[in-house]
Design a protein around this motif. Structure first.
Motif, short mmCIF file in Angstrom:
data_model
loop_
_atom_site.label_atom_id
_atom_site.label_comp_id
_atom_site.label_asym_id
_atom_site.label_seq_id
_atom_site.Cartn_x
_atom_site.Cartn_y
_atom_site.Cartn_z
N GLY A 283 -22.81 89.82 109.70
CA GLY A 283 -21.37 89.65 109.69
C GLY A 283 -20.82 89.88 108.30
O GLY A 283 -21.52 89.68 107.30
N GLY A 284 -19.59 90.31 108.24
CA GLY A 284 -18.92 90.53 106.96
C GLY A 284 -17.60 89.79 106.92
O GLY A 284 -16.96 89.58 107.96
N ASP A 285 -17.17 89.39 105.73
CA ASP A 285 -15.93 88.63 105.62
C ASP A 285 -14.70 89.50 105.41
O ASP A 285 -13.60 89.00 105.26
CB ASP A 285 -16.03 87.59 104.50
N THR A 286 -14.90 90.81 105.39
CA THR A 286 -13.78 91.75 105.26
C THR A 286 -13.90 92.80 106.36
O THR A 286 -14.96 93.40 106.52
CB THR A 286 -13.80 92.45 103.88
N ALA A 287 -12.83 93.01 107.11
CA ALA A 287 -12.86 93.99 108.19
C ALA A 287 -13.11 95.40 107.65
O ALA A 287 -12.60 95.76 106.59
CB ALA A 287 -11.55 93.94 108.98
N LYS A 288 -13.88 96.15 108.37
CA LYS A 288 -14.15 97.56 108.08
C LYS A 288 -14.74 97.79 106.69
O LYS A 288 -14.41 98.75 106.01
CB LYS A 288 -12.89 98.40 108.25
N SER A 289 -15.63 96.89 106.27
CA SER A 289 -16.17 97.03 104.90
C SER A 289 -17.60 97.55 104.84
O SER A 289 -18.07 97.84 103.75
CB SER A 289 -16.09 95.67 104.18
N PHE A 290 -18.31 97.66 105.96
CA PHE A 290 -19.66 98.20 105.91
C PHE A 290 -19.61 99.70 105.61
O PHE A 290 -19.03 100.47 106.36
CB PHE A 290 -20.42 97.98 107.22
N ALA A 291 -20.24 100.09 104.52
CA ALA A 291 -20.32 101.50 104.15
C ALA A 291 -21.54 102.12 104.84
O ALA A 291 -22.43 101.40 105.27
CB ALA A 291 -20.46 101.63 102.63
N PRO A 292 -21.59 103.44 104.94
CA PRO A 292 -22.76 104.09 105.54
C PRO A 292 -24.07 103.66 104.89
O PRO A 292 -25.08 103.50 105.57
CB PRO A 292 -22.49 105.58 105.34
N ARG A 293 -24.07 103.43 103.57
CA ARG A 293 -25.30 102.99 102.91
C ARG A 293 -25.71 101.59 103.37
O ARG A 293 -26.90 101.28 103.43
CB ARG A 293 -25.16 103.05 101.40
N GLY B 111 -34.65 104.10 124.24
CA GLY B 111 -33.86 105.21 123.73
C GLY B 111 -32.37 104.93 123.83
O GLY B 111 -31.58 105.85 123.89
N GLY B 112 -31.99 103.68 123.86
CA GLY B 112 -30.61 103.27 124.02
C GLY B 112 -29.84 103.36 122.72
O GLY B 112 -30.14 104.17 121.85
N PRO B 113 -28.86 102.50 122.56
CA PRO B 113 -27.99 102.58 121.38
C PRO B 113 -28.75 102.31 120.10
O PRO B 113 -29.70 101.54 120.07
CB PRO B 113 -26.95 101.49 121.64
N LYS B 114 -28.31 102.97 119.04
CA LYS B 114 -28.93 102.76 117.73
C LYS B 114 -28.36 101.52 117.07
O LYS B 114 -29.08 100.77 116.46
CB LYS B 114 -28.74 103.98 116.86
N GLU B 115 -27.09 101.33 117.17
CA GLU B 115 -26.44 100.14 116.64
C GLU B 115 -25.05 100.02 117.24
O GLU B 115 -24.55 100.96 117.83
CB GLU B 115 -26.35 100.15 115.11
N SER B 116 -24.49 98.85 117.07
CA SER B 116 -23.11 98.63 117.48
C SER B 116 -22.38 98.07 116.27
O SER B 116 -22.83 97.12 115.65
CB SER B 116 -23.03 97.63 118.63
N TYR B 117 -21.28 98.68 115.96
CA TYR B 117 -20.48 98.25 114.81
C TYR B 117 -19.14 97.77 115.33
O TYR B 117 -18.43 98.51 115.99
CB TYR B 117 -20.32 99.41 113.83
#
Length: 84
Positions: A55-65, A7-13
């Motif tokens: 991993g992503g090549d652009t900072a802060k680019s993961f959208a909620p979808r 029941g720990g963390p769901k994800e780490s971003y």
């Protein structure tokens, strides 16, 4: 993410890897990775068995979808681990 968290963390971003002193822990990501999303893989309330790391090549680019899609992938992986 922890080894035996129930029941720990769901994800780490981690939206800006370059600003983190712990970036050296992600040696398996390409050198130009600017962000990381870590999702635990587990069935129901079981202990974490492994993690999906993206991993992503652009900072802060993961959208909620994107995060939702990654959660679905982690759920699929957990269901495929039946019996392991």
């Amino acid at each position: 993410l922890g080894g035996d968290l129930r029941g720990g963390p769901k994800e780490s971003y981690l939206p800006t890897l370059q600003a983190l002193p712990g970036k050296v822990e992600f040696t398996y990501l390409p050198p130009n990775a600017q962000e990381a999303l870590l999702l635990p893989v587990r069935r129901d309330d079981e202990a974490i068995r492994c993690a999906v790391v993206l991993g992503g090549d652009t900072a802060k680019s993961f959208a909620p979808r994107d995060v939702t899609w990654c959660r679905e992938v982690a759920t699929w992986i957990a269901s495929e681990q039946q019996g392991y």
